[in-house]
Each structure stands twice: as C-alpha cells, then as structure tokens.
Design a protein around this motif. Structure first.
Motif, PDB file in Angstrom:
ATOM      1  N   TYR A 180       0.868  -1.174   0.000  1.00 17.99           N
ATOM      2  CA  TYR A 180       0.000   0.000   0.000  1.00 17.99           C
ATOM      3  C   TYR A 180       0.910   1.230   0.000  1.00 17.99           C
ATOM      4  O   TYR A 180       1.868   1.322   0.779  1.00 17.99           O
ATOM      5  CB  TYR A 180      -0.897  -0.033   1.233  1.00 17.99           C
ATOM      6  N   GLN A 181       0.618   2.206  -0.831  1.00 17.34           N
ATOM      7  CA  GLN A 181       1.597   3.272  -1.087  1.00 17.34           C
ATOM      8  C   GLN A 181       1.970   4.047   0.187  1.00 17.34           C
ATOM      9  O   GLN A 181       3.128   4.439   0.370  1.00 17.34           O
ATOM     10  CB  GLN A 181       1.112   4.253  -2.156  1.00 17.34           C
ATOM     11  N   ASP A 182       1.057   4.192   1.118  1.00 21.68           N
ATOM     12  CA  ASP A 182       1.390   4.961   2.325  1.00 21.68           C
ATOM     13  C   ASP A 182       2.448   4.269   3.179  1.00 21.68           C
ATOM     14  O   ASP A 182       2.998   4.871   4.107  1.00 21.68           O
ATOM     15  CB  ASP A 182       0.133   5.173   3.180  1.00 21.68           C
TER      16      ASP A 182
ATOM     17  N   PHE B  45      -1.954   8.963   9.834  1.00 19.41           N
ATOM     18  CA  PHE B  45      -2.812   7.905   9.272  1.00 19.41           C
ATOM     19  C   PHE B  45      -2.082   6.923   8.372  1.00 19.41           C
ATOM     20  O   PHE B  45      -2.608   6.499   7.367  1.00 19.41           O
ATOM     21  CB  PHE B  45      -3.989   8.538   8.509  1.00 19.41           C
ATOM     22  N   VAL B  46      -0.848   6.571   8.748  1.00 17.55           N
ATOM     23  CA  VAL B  46      -0.177   5.480   8.027  1.00 17.55           C
ATOM     24  C   VAL B  46      -0.797   4.187   8.565  1.00 17.55           C
ATOM     25  O   VAL B  46      -0.900   4.012   9.781  1.00 17.55           O
ATOM     26  CB  VAL B  46       1.337   5.520   8.301  1.00 17.55           C
ATOM     27  N   PRO B  47      -1.237   3.293   7.709  1.00 14.96           N
ATOM     28  CA  PRO B  47      -1.963   2.097   8.167  1.00 14.96           C
ATOM     29  C   PRO B  47      -1.035   1.040   8.775  1.00 14.96           C
ATOM     30  O   PRO B  47      -0.676   0.056   8.131  1.00 14.96           O
ATOM     31  CB  PRO B  47      -2.640   1.586   6.891  1.00 14.96           C
TER      32      PRO B  47
END
Lengths: 99, 104
Positions: free
Chosen positions: B16-18, B71-73
């Motif tokens: 996921y890009q984040d 909000f980085v997962p």
C-alpha cells in the motif's frame, strides 16, 4: 481500567520524543483479590507511583491523549491512580466460581 | 505497550503506497523477564532499532501516531530501544540476564 501492580521499570535512552521524561513501568494486571490475572505490559506513569504499588491503569489512546493534551501521541497505557484500598462485596458469587 | 526483541526484517515491494519509506521489523514479543511470549509480529520501526535489540512497542492506532505522516496504516510500532528492565530494583539487561544471574 485495569488493577495492576508495579513490578518494574523500563530504562530507555533512545525512544520516541513523546516518551522522553516519562517513567515507563512494567505492570502486572491483578484481579480484585490481587491475584495475577493477565500478561504484564508497559504503562507510563503520571501519578508518581512506585515499585510494588497497586495502581489503576488506562489502556486506551484517547484517554492518554487527553491526559497529555496532545492530538497525536503514540502512548496507550497510563498509570492514572495509586490504589489505597479495594472493597469487594464478599456476598457476590462470581460466575467463574460457580461449580 | 509491550516489550519485544528484533529478530528480523520484512521486505514487501508491492505494498500500500502509504507504507513506502518505512522499515518493517519482525519482533518477538517478550515477557518482563525477557522470555518470548506469543507469536512474532511485524512492526514499523520509528527509532532505528537494530537486530537482536530489546525494544518496546505500542499497538493499535497509537502505532501510526508514532510516525511523522498521519494515518499510516500500521498497528504496531517500535517506539523505544530498551537499556534495562529493572524488576523491583533487580536489573534485567537486554541479553536477558537478571541480577540474580550475575556470577558471584
């Protein structure tokens, strides 16, 4: 919130800035009779608790953010009280003890 | 928040890009006496922890709050490198020896 006993302290110099200046305790959760009830975990102290104290611990981010008044804070567990006494109604039969 | 030992790293090029730009370490959760407890987890490293080091971690949403971007997962983050774990005044060094293991 959890009843727990302070059983140790974690010393750490390299850490996230929000942990700087805070005492980090190892706490052992106990039940209302003081018996070990769960795995130990870590909690920062804001009430100057000491080794061996019975304490009240909150483990929820929102509570920690309110205590430190910060919108962003990587802390979940905080010692929020030093317990003087716990009174439990001896008459109440706890479900898990029902034979 | 709990203790752990860094036992490895995870490389995931398709992600996921984040999550780009972050270092992911394999961490074995530890009890306060530094013995292993439960299954290893993968945690984002916020303090440049090295292999074999004893660290402490925060989980859940607070893990993402250990990172610069919001909000980085992630649900586990290493937020400190442990020097010692003093159990009731008895020191417990990162190599797991507690005071009573000291020779003599």
């Amino acid at each position: 919130m959890t009843l727990a006993r302070v059983i140790g302290t974690v010393v750490s110099t390299v850490k996230h800035p929000d942990y700087r200046g805070l005492k980090l305790f190892v706490v052992q959760p106990v039940d209302e009779n003081g018996r070990d009830s769960d795995a130990s975990f870590l909690a920062v102290d804001v009430v100057q608790a000491g080794a061996g104290d019975l304490v009240l611990v909150i483990s929820e981010g929102n509570g920690a953010r309110q205590i430190f008044n910060k919108p962003i804070l990587p802390i979940r567990s905080v010692v929020v009280g030093v317990v003087d006494e716990v009174h439990v109604d001896p008459g109440r039969v706890r479900p898990r003890e029902v034979a | 928040m709990y203790l752990g030992r860094v036992i490895g790293t995870v490389v995931a090029t398709r992600r996921y890009q984040d999550l780009d730009g972050y270092r992911f370490l394999v961490v074995q959760p530890l009890r306060h006496d530094l013995t292993p407890r439960g299954t290893a987890v993968v945690a984002v490293d916020a303090v440049q922890a090295g292999p074999g080091e004893v660290v402490f971690l925060v989980s859940s949403r607070e893990a993402s709050q250990a990172l610069p971007e919001p909000f980085v997962p992630v649900d586990a983050a290493i937020v400190g490198i442990v020097d010692t774990v003093d159990l009731d005044g008895r020191g417990g060094g990162p190599d797991g020896r507690t005071q009573q293991d000291e020779p003599g």
